[in-house]
Design an enzyme around this catalytic site. Structure first.
Site, mmCIF file in Angstrom:
data_model
loop_
_atom_site.group_PDB
_atom_site.id
_atom_site.type_symbol
_atom_site.label_atom_id
_atom_site.label_comp_id
_atom_site.label_asym_id
_atom_site.label_seq_id
_atom_site.Cartn_x
_atom_site.Cartn_y
_atom_site.Cartn_z
ATOM 1 N N GLU A 27 0.810 -1.221 0.000
ATOM 2 C CA GLU A 27 0.000 0.000 0.000
ATOM 3 C C GLU A 27 0.843 1.272 0.000
ATOM 4 O OE1 GLU A 27 -0.820 -2.736 1.554
ATOM 5 O OE2 GLU A 27 -2.747 -3.194 0.642
ATOM 6 N N PHE A 59 -6.867 -1.220 4.761
ATOM 7 C CA PHE A 59 -5.439 -1.362 4.461
ATOM 8 C C PHE A 59 -4.771 -0.025 4.142
ATOM 9 C CE2 PHE A 59 -7.427 -5.481 3.294
ATOM 10 C CZ PHE A 59 -7.042 -6.117 4.455
ATOM 11 N N HIS A 88 -11.772 -5.629 8.135
ATOM 12 C CA HIS A 88 -12.441 -5.407 6.850
ATOM 13 C C HIS A 88 -13.706 -4.583 7.041
ATOM 14 C CE1 HIS A 88 -9.832 -8.795 5.872
ATOM 15 N NE2 HIS A 88 -9.970 -8.484 4.605
#
Ligand code: TPP
Ligand code: MG
Lengths: 339, 324
Positions: free
Chosen positions: B60, B86, B127
């Site tokens: 990332e 993320f 998530h």
């Protein structure tokens, strides 16, 4: 060269490895930039002692060959993302002294309007992009810059730097891997100057050479003597050639020594006298000067007059900058966003 | 006009901008052949080629950093976080490089970092996060949280065309849940303009993202009882449309703030402070907030339901506000 092994203090200083790619006039030019970086450094140290330069003053001494030789190998479309010990590169990229001095002293009218200091600035017209303090952060950015060039079919090489400490960040890994996967024209110089603040190499990494990592990334890697400017130049020139041919990034570990503290506040008492003596014999400027004198590229008189002129110019840049006021507080409210 | 889902509307904005402007390109994980974890960029690579729909390693920092570098070099990259959770791994690039560049260098970083955020879908603590407030605190990044398909399209267009870095929070729970008429072709909604989704007189619910829908269904229920609630969707946290919120607070004198993100130091606190400072004398009740409990977002549906806000919780809080 081995970056993570005790020094052989009795080792002889090797001769300069002359590059066939360099004419004598370009040798003189490189040497002049190295002297300029050294004199600028000495001037900054003085300004800091006088309390006229504030913030971190990070010495360049010991890094002149690495910084100048690498940047000098680039072409006139290539871009430079220098780090805190790469003043030499700023000079190679034709940064004028007044601009640089203003930026370092954060006076009114300086490139970053006083919002940030040292060599962090970008001067887009000169193809110099700066950095942030966070070590490693500029590696993916320097890669992305040439990703864009590549998408447009332009041939541009991007060069950036990291230290023996900064090379242990996650962004180093992500950046080099990304550039390798995309085969980007990126040259990353790892300037291993033996210390990361007070930490020796043994605290920072366990591999033999930092360039060995290239194998793991699938890019080119080499470790070189970073106090030999011609070797640095030639290595980087070839890296740029490979980059332009689409052969991807190069990881060049340039072994040098940080001859002073991390910044001027640091007495570097953790560095032994023997170690400093060893590296003093390898002073990049002394080495190159000896070579240029032996080869009769320059005479001592000529060197003295080059040096005198550089010192004069730096002095007038200081005179120009120090008496200027700091920017008005209003500047602090501008440009958080731009239109 | 076509009926599009929230996800299709975002894809439509990306596609339209990519056709219009060669500088726009996408980068992220699994976005070309696979079409992205939520298939938002399905078939994009066939339309635009793989170099403009660039599959990246799971890095990332490198994805965001490369987007910044490309933006500095004349492009308008849109970086996908496979899940907005993320973005933490690219946090440094956003807050230290992208957010400071205009201020320090006077140069724009026209980059969008986008991805699915939010809970309520039985994911897990990693998530489901709503981390938009972190970036609202960064100074130098714009933060967008659309609640409707048409808004999502218009705001995405504005985000891509903006010369500053934008973090664009999509709510994954809304991706396929809602459909509405979305204008075809180029459609832009300026950043920093709140929308009065429903006019009302008795109280105001200020919200964004998924919570706008909680507010609307609470308002529906209360309307049956003759209570008229004004619902404001701020749409963007940065820039924040203070005037629209203050005007409504002055009009209804009762304000509830609802967001799916956790309570403490959430953006609701900022909204409440602005109202308290600038509309205090107009208020008939303390400003109240509905937000997630200050915990990670849990996995089991029972736990998740317990800690996250929903329509019922918003309605109960609104009743309390009205009775104060
Ligand atoms: C990510 C990060 N952590 C810590 C620091 C604080 N810091 C600034 S310079 C430095 C040492 C850097 O050593 P090295 O990378 O070897 O570069 P050198 O200064 O020796 O040239 C540290 C720890 C920082 N700037 N960035
Ligand atoms: Mg070091």
């Amino acid at each position: 060269m081995n970056s993570n092994k005790p020094l052989d203090l009795s080792a002889k200083v090797p001769p300069i490895k002359p590059s066939k790619l360099l004419s004598n006039s370009r040798r003189i030019e490189m040497f002049t930039y190295m002297l300029q970086a050294r004199e600028f450094d000495l001037a900054m140290q003085r300004l800091n002692r006088q309390g006229r330069a504030f913030g971190g003053v990070y010495s360049q001494t010991g890094n002149e060959a690495s910084s100048v030789g690498s940047a000098y190998a680039l072409g006139d479309k290539d871009v430079l993302f220098p780090m805190h010990r790469n003043i030499g590169g700023h000079f190679v990229f034709k940064q004028d002294l007044n601009t640089l001095m203003l930026a370092f002293l954060a006076r009114e009218g300086s490139l970053m309007r006083g919002t940030d200091g040292t060599g962090h600035y970008a001067d887009v017209k000169k193809r110099i992009y700066g950095n942030v303090s966070h070590l490693g952060a500029m590696i993916p950015v320097a890669a992305g810059f040439v990703l864009a060039s590549k998408m447009r079919g332009e041939s541009v090489v991007s060069m950036t730097y990291i230290g023996d400490g900064g090379a242990q960040t996650g962004e180093f890994h992500e950046g080099v891997n990304f550039a390798s996967v995309q085969k980007l024209p990126l040259i990353l110089i790892i300037e291993n100057n033996q210390y990361a603040y007070s930490s020796p190499n043994s605290v920072e990494f366990a591999c033999v050479k930092l360039s060995d990592r290239a194998l793991g990334y699938g890019c080119f890697g080499v470790t070189i003597d970073g106090t030999d400017v011609e070797l640095v130049y030639e290595t980087c020139f070839k890296a740029a050639e490979r980059a332009r041919k689409g052969e991807g990034p190069s990881l060049i570990e340039s072994i040098t020594m940080r001859m002073r503290g991390h910044a001027e506040h640091d007495d570097f008492s953790y560095v032994s006298r023997e170690e400093l003596e060893y590296w003093k014999k390898r002073d990049p400027i002394d080495r190159y000067q000896k070579y240029l004198l032996t080869k009769k590229v320059l005479s001592l008189d000529e060197i003295t007059s080059i040096r005198t002129k550089l010192i004069d110019d730096i002095r007038s840049a200081i005179d120009y900058a120090v008496d200027l006021p700091f920017p008005s507080g209003e500047e602090g409210f501008k440009n958080v966003f731009i239109d | 006009m076509a009926q599009l889902t929230y996800l299709e509307a975002i894809a439509d904005a990306l596609r339209t901008e990519m056709h219009k402007d060669e500088r726009v390109f996408l980068l992220g994980e699994d976005i070309s052949t696979y079409g992205g974890a939520f298939k938002l960029t399905k078939n994009f690579h066939e339309e635009f080629g793989r170099s403009r729909v660039l599959d990246c390693p799971i890095s990332e920092s490198a994805i965001v950093g490369a987007a910044i570098g490309a933006a500095l070099n004349g492009m308008r990259p849109v970086a996908e976080m496979q899940f907005m959770d993320f973005v933490t791994c690219g946090f440094n690039q956003i807050v230290n490089v992208a957010a400071t560049t205009a201020y320090r260098w006077g140069i724009g970083v026209p980059m969008v970092v986008r991805g699915p955020s939010g809970g309520g879908v039985g994911a897990n603590p990693f998530h489901s996060r709503n981390s938009e407030a972190w970036f609202a605190h960064a100074s130098g990044v714009k933060v967008v949280c659309p609640a409707f398909p048409a808004d999502a399209k218009g705001l995405m267009t504005a985000s891509i065309r903006d010369n500053n870095p934008v973090v664009f929070y999509e709510h994954k729970g809304l991706y396929r849940k809602i459909k509405e008429e979305v204008p075809e072709g180029e459609y832009i909604i300026p950043l920093g303009k709140a929308r009065i989704v429903r006019e009302g007189i008795h109280a105001t619910i200020v919200s964004y993202g998924s919570a706008v829908h909680f507010a609307l269904s609470a308002a529906d229920e209360l309307l049956k009882e003759g209570v008229s609630i004004e619902v404001i969707d701020i749409r963007t946290l940065v820039p924040f449309d203070q005037e629209t919120v203050l005007a409504s607070a002055r009009k209804t004198s009762r304000v509830l703030i609802a967001h799916e993100a956790s309570l403490t130091a959430g953006f609701g606190g900022e909204i409440a402070a602005r109202i308290a400072e600038h509309a205090f004398e107009h208020l008939d009740a303390p400003i109240m907030r509905v937000a997630a409990y200050d915990s990670p977002t849990p996995f089991a549906p029972t736990l998740e339901k317990a800690v996250l806000p929903n329509s019922t919780k918003v309605m109960e809080a609104t009743r309390k506000l009205l009775l104060y």
